[in-house]
Motif scaffolding. Structure first.
Motif, PDB file in Angstrom:
ATOM      1  N   GLU A   1       0.835  -1.202   0.000  1.00 21.83           N
ATOM      2  CA  GLU A   1       0.000   0.000   0.000  1.00 21.83           C
ATOM      3  C   GLU A   1       0.870   1.251   0.000  1.00 21.83           C
ATOM      4  OE1 GLU A   1      -4.399  -0.544   1.491  1.00 21.83           O
ATOM      5  OE2 GLU A   1      -3.028  -0.309   3.162  1.00 21.83           O
ATOM      6  N   ILE A   2       1.939   1.231   0.758  1.00 23.66           N
ATOM      7  CA  ILE A   2       2.859   2.380   0.774  1.00 23.66           C
ATOM      8  C   ILE A   2       3.444   2.607  -0.615  1.00 23.66           C
ATOM      9  CG2 ILE A   2       5.094   3.171   1.613  1.00 23.66           C
ATOM     10  CD1 ILE A   2       4.366   1.893   4.322  1.00 23.66           C
ATOM     11  N   ASP A   3       3.906   1.550  -1.250  1.00 26.22           N
ATOM     12  CA  ASP A   3       4.477   1.678  -2.595  1.00 26.22           C
ATOM     13  C   ASP A   3       3.450   2.204  -3.593  1.00 26.22           C
ATOM     14  OD1 ASP A   3       6.936   0.790  -1.731  1.00 26.22           O
ATOM     15  OD2 ASP A   3       6.656  -1.276  -2.427  1.00 26.22           O
TER      16      ASP A   3
ATOM     17  N   ALA B   1       2.500  10.722   7.733  1.00 22.94           N
ATOM     18  CA  ALA B   1       3.375   9.597   7.396  1.00 22.94           C
ATOM     19  C   ALA B   1       3.436   9.409   5.884  1.00 22.94           C
ATOM     20  CB  ALA B   1       2.883   8.325   8.071  1.00 22.94           C
ATOM     21  N   THR B   2       2.298   9.605   5.228  1.00 22.16           N
ATOM     22  CA  THR B   2       2.255   9.447   3.773  1.00 22.16           C
ATOM     23  C   THR B   2       3.162  10.444   3.077  1.00 22.16           C
ATOM     24  OG1 THR B   2       0.009   8.551   3.821  1.00 22.16           O
ATOM     25  CG2 THR B   2       0.736   9.556   1.764  1.00 22.16           C
ATOM     26  N   VAL B   3       3.083  11.721   3.468  1.00 13.07           N
ATOM     27  CA  VAL B   3       3.912  12.722   2.787  1.00 13.07           C
ATOM     28  C   VAL B   3       5.392  12.522   3.109  1.00 13.07           C
ATOM     29  CG1 VAL B   3       2.034  14.401   2.648  1.00 13.07           C
ATOM     30  CG2 VAL B   3       3.610  14.493   4.582  1.00 13.07           C
ATOM     31  N   GLY B   4       5.697  12.068   4.321  1.00 13.80           N
ATOM     32  CA  GLY B   4       7.093  11.825   4.663  1.00 13.80           C
ATOM     33  C   GLY B   4       7.709  10.730   3.808  1.00 13.80           C
ATOM     34  N   ARG B   5       6.992   9.622   3.666  1.00 18.88           N
ATOM     35  CA  ARG B   5       7.502   8.520   2.838  1.00 18.88           C
ATOM     36  C   ARG B   5       7.590   8.931   1.370  1.00 18.88           C
ATOM     37  NH1 ARG B   5       3.590   5.610   6.214  1.00 18.88           N
ATOM     38  NH2 ARG B   5       4.740   4.516   7.854  1.00 18.88           N
ATOM     39  N   TRP B   6       6.589   9.689   0.926  1.00 17.59           N
ATOM     40  CA  TRP B   6       6.590  10.141  -0.463  1.00 17.59           C
ATOM     41  C   TRP B   6       7.787  11.044  -0.757  1.00 17.59           C
ATOM     42  CZ3 TRP B   6       3.394  14.890  -2.135  1.00 17.59           C
ATOM     43  CH2 TRP B   6       3.636  15.179  -3.485  1.00 17.59           C
ATOM     44  N   LEU B   7       7.972  12.082   0.054  1.00 14.80           N
ATOM     45  CA  LEU B   7       9.014  13.062  -0.232  1.00 14.80           C
ATOM     46  C   LEU B   7      10.410  12.463  -0.158  1.00 14.80           C
ATOM     47  CD1 LEU B   7       7.563  16.191   1.595  1.00 14.80           C
ATOM     48  CD2 LEU B   7       7.620  15.719  -0.864  1.00 14.80           C
ATOM     49  N   ALA B   8      10.570  11.419   0.645  1.00 13.93           N
ATOM     50  CA  ALA B   8      11.868  10.748   0.710  1.00 13.93           C
ATOM     51  C   ALA B   8      12.227  10.080  -0.609  1.00 13.93           C
ATOM     52  CB  ALA B   8      11.874   9.720   1.836  1.00 13.93           C
ATOM     53  N   GLN B   9      11.216   9.859  -1.485  1.00 11.27           N
ATOM     54  CA  GLN B   9      11.456   9.229  -2.783  1.00 11.27           C
ATOM     55  C   GLN B   9      11.012  10.106  -3.956  1.00 11.27           C
ATOM     56  OE1 GLN B   9      10.277   5.073  -3.157  1.00 11.27           O
ATOM     57  NE2 GLN B   9      10.114   4.865  -0.944  1.00 11.27           N
TER      58      GLN B   9
ATOM     59  N   PRO C   1       7.389   9.686   9.476  1.00 10.56           N
ATOM     60  CA  PRO C   1       7.417   8.235   9.702  1.00 10.56           C
ATOM     61  C   PRO C   1       8.794   7.744  10.141  1.00 10.56           C
ATOM     62  CG  PRO C   1       7.415   8.713   7.358  1.00 10.56           C
ATOM     63  CD  PRO C   1       7.166  10.018   8.059  1.00 10.56           C
ATOM     64  N   GLU C   2       8.798   6.761  11.006  1.00  8.37           N
ATOM     65  CA  GLU C   2      10.045   6.241  11.562  1.00  8.37           C
ATOM     66  C   GLU C   2      10.703   5.187  10.677  1.00  8.37           C
ATOM     67  OE1 GLU C   2       9.107   4.809  15.427  1.00  8.37           O
ATOM     68  OE2 GLU C   2       8.606   6.793  16.244  1.00  8.37           O
ATOM     69  N   ASP C   3       9.999   4.730   9.627  1.00  5.40           N
ATOM     70  CA  ASP C   3      10.521   3.627   8.825  1.00  5.40           C
ATOM     71  C   ASP C   3      11.244   4.082   7.553  1.00  5.40           C
ATOM     72  OD1 ASP C   3       8.282   4.550   7.536  1.00  5.40           O
ATOM     73  OD2 ASP C   3       7.203   2.659   7.534  1.00  5.40           O
ATOM     74  N   VAL C   4      11.531   5.367   7.430  1.00  4.09           N
ATOM     75  CA  VAL C   4      12.284   5.866   6.283  1.00  4.09           C
ATOM     76  C   VAL C   4      13.773   5.793   6.612  1.00  4.09           C
ATOM     77  CG1 VAL C   4      12.696   7.835   4.761  1.00  4.09           C
ATOM     78  CG2 VAL C   4      10.394   7.374   5.623  1.00  4.09           C
ATOM     79  N   ALA C   5      14.581   5.372   5.661  1.00  5.30           N
ATOM     80  CA  ALA C   5      16.016   5.226   5.880  1.00  5.30           C
ATOM     81  C   ALA C   5      16.625   6.547   6.341  1.00  5.30           C
ATOM     82  CB  ALA C   5      16.691   4.752   4.596  1.00  5.30           C
ATOM     83  N   PRO C   6      17.480   6.518   7.377  1.00  3.63           N
ATOM     84  CA  PRO C   6      18.055   7.763   7.906  1.00  3.63           C
ATOM     85  C   PRO C   6      18.754   8.611   6.846  1.00  3.63           C
ATOM     86  CG  PRO C   6      18.495   5.940   9.390  1.00  3.63           C
ATOM     87  CD  PRO C   6      17.881   5.340   8.166  1.00  3.63           C
ATOM     88  N   GLY C   7      19.428   7.975   5.905  1.00  2.00           N
ATOM     89  CA  GLY C   7      20.108   8.738   4.859  1.00  2.00           C
ATOM     90  C   GLY C   7      19.133   9.531   4.012  1.00  2.00           C
ATOM     91  N   ALA C   8      17.995   8.927   3.687  1.00  2.00           N
ATOM     92  CA  ALA C   8      16.972   9.612   2.900  1.00  2.00           C
ATOM     93  C   ALA C   8      16.333  10.735   3.702  1.00  2.00           C
ATOM     94  CB  ALA C   8      15.919   8.615   2.432  1.00  2.00           C
ATOM     95  N   VAL C   9      16.132  10.508   4.998  1.00  2.00           N
ATOM     96  CA  VAL C   9      15.566  11.542   5.861  1.00  2.00           C
ATOM     97  C   VAL C   9      16.515  12.738   5.935  1.00  2.00           C
ATOM     98  CG1 VAL C   9      14.761  12.088   8.189  1.00  2.00           C
ATOM     99  CG2 VAL C   9      14.319   9.829   7.217  1.00  2.00           C
TER     100      VAL C   9
END
Length: 216
Positions: free
Chosen positions: A87-89, A122-130, A146-154
């Motif tokens: 769903e996230i993807d 959480a949705t916008v955080g995961r989106w903007l990281a990619q 969101p806490e599940d985004v890779a630290p480098g991407a954050v």
């Protein structure tokens, strides 16, 4: 054995204002759990009404459901814990396609504000990281990154990025102390994070939106 098949489907979004070479500001706004974009975007209508160079884009979560029983009002969700990663993807793919359709209609210097409310943070955080672009301003309203985004991407996304954390004083789901912790965490990743509070619950607030529109 569970298997998955990627299929094409139709996603829905709402828009206020007309995209053109004169567009100066675009807001992408992501609703919370159980909301619909058509109703959520109404809170932002005054921004587009006051400035014809501002366009508001409100994508809607791909999963819709009846809010009570098997009829009546309908809401949408960005994800649940079931088959969560797919769903996230799917939502990241949807939002990337939406941005790719919207932003080329604007001048290169257009200022993009991204706002997530509640589950939408959480949705916008995961989106903007990619995402293929970096916003001028990120607003996390009644929720957190969101806490599940890779630290480098954050780090790459947040370094030097203006981020506003907004919370109502009587929010039923997140406390002011938790919002303060969120602000501090974002600052550790290099964000220029500010905390804004208002007298209210788990809801939007027009006066705060007006301040953010001016500052953004």
């Amino acid at each position: 054995m569970e298997r998955h098949l990627t299929v094409a489907r139709t996603a829905r979004y709402q828009q206020l204002g007309e995209l053109s070479p004169q567009t100066r500001r675009v807001w992408f706004i992501c609703h919370g759990y159980g909301q619909l974009a058509a109703y959520f975007i109404r809170h932002f209508a005054f921004l587009a009404d006051a400035d014809p160079t501002t366009v508001i884009i409100a994508p809607e979560g791909l999963s819709r459901f009846y809010l009570s029983g098997n009829g009546g009002r309908v809401g949408a969700s960005w994800m649940t814990r079931d088959d969560r990663l797919h769903e996230i993807d799917d939502h990241i793919g949807f939002l990337n396609q939406l941005a790719a359709a919207v932003l080329p209609q604007c001048p290169p210097e257009v200022q993009v504000t991204v706002l997530g409310f509640s589950q939408g943070t959480a949705t916008v955080g995961r989106w903007l990281a990619q995402a293929a672009f970096r916003p001028a301003h990120l607003i996390l309203w009644a929720g957190g990154f969101p806490e599940d985004v890779a630290p480098g991407a954050v780090q790459q996304l947040l370094q030097g990025l203006p981020v506003s954390v907004v919370i109502g004083s009587d929010d039923e789901y997140i406390s002011t102390a938790q919002a303060q912790q969120q602000q501090q965490l974002l600052q550790q990743f290099g964000a220029d994070a500010q905390l804004l509070t208002f007298a209210g619950k788990h809801e939007l607030n027009r006066s705060i939106l007006e301040k953010l529109a001016v500052s953004g």
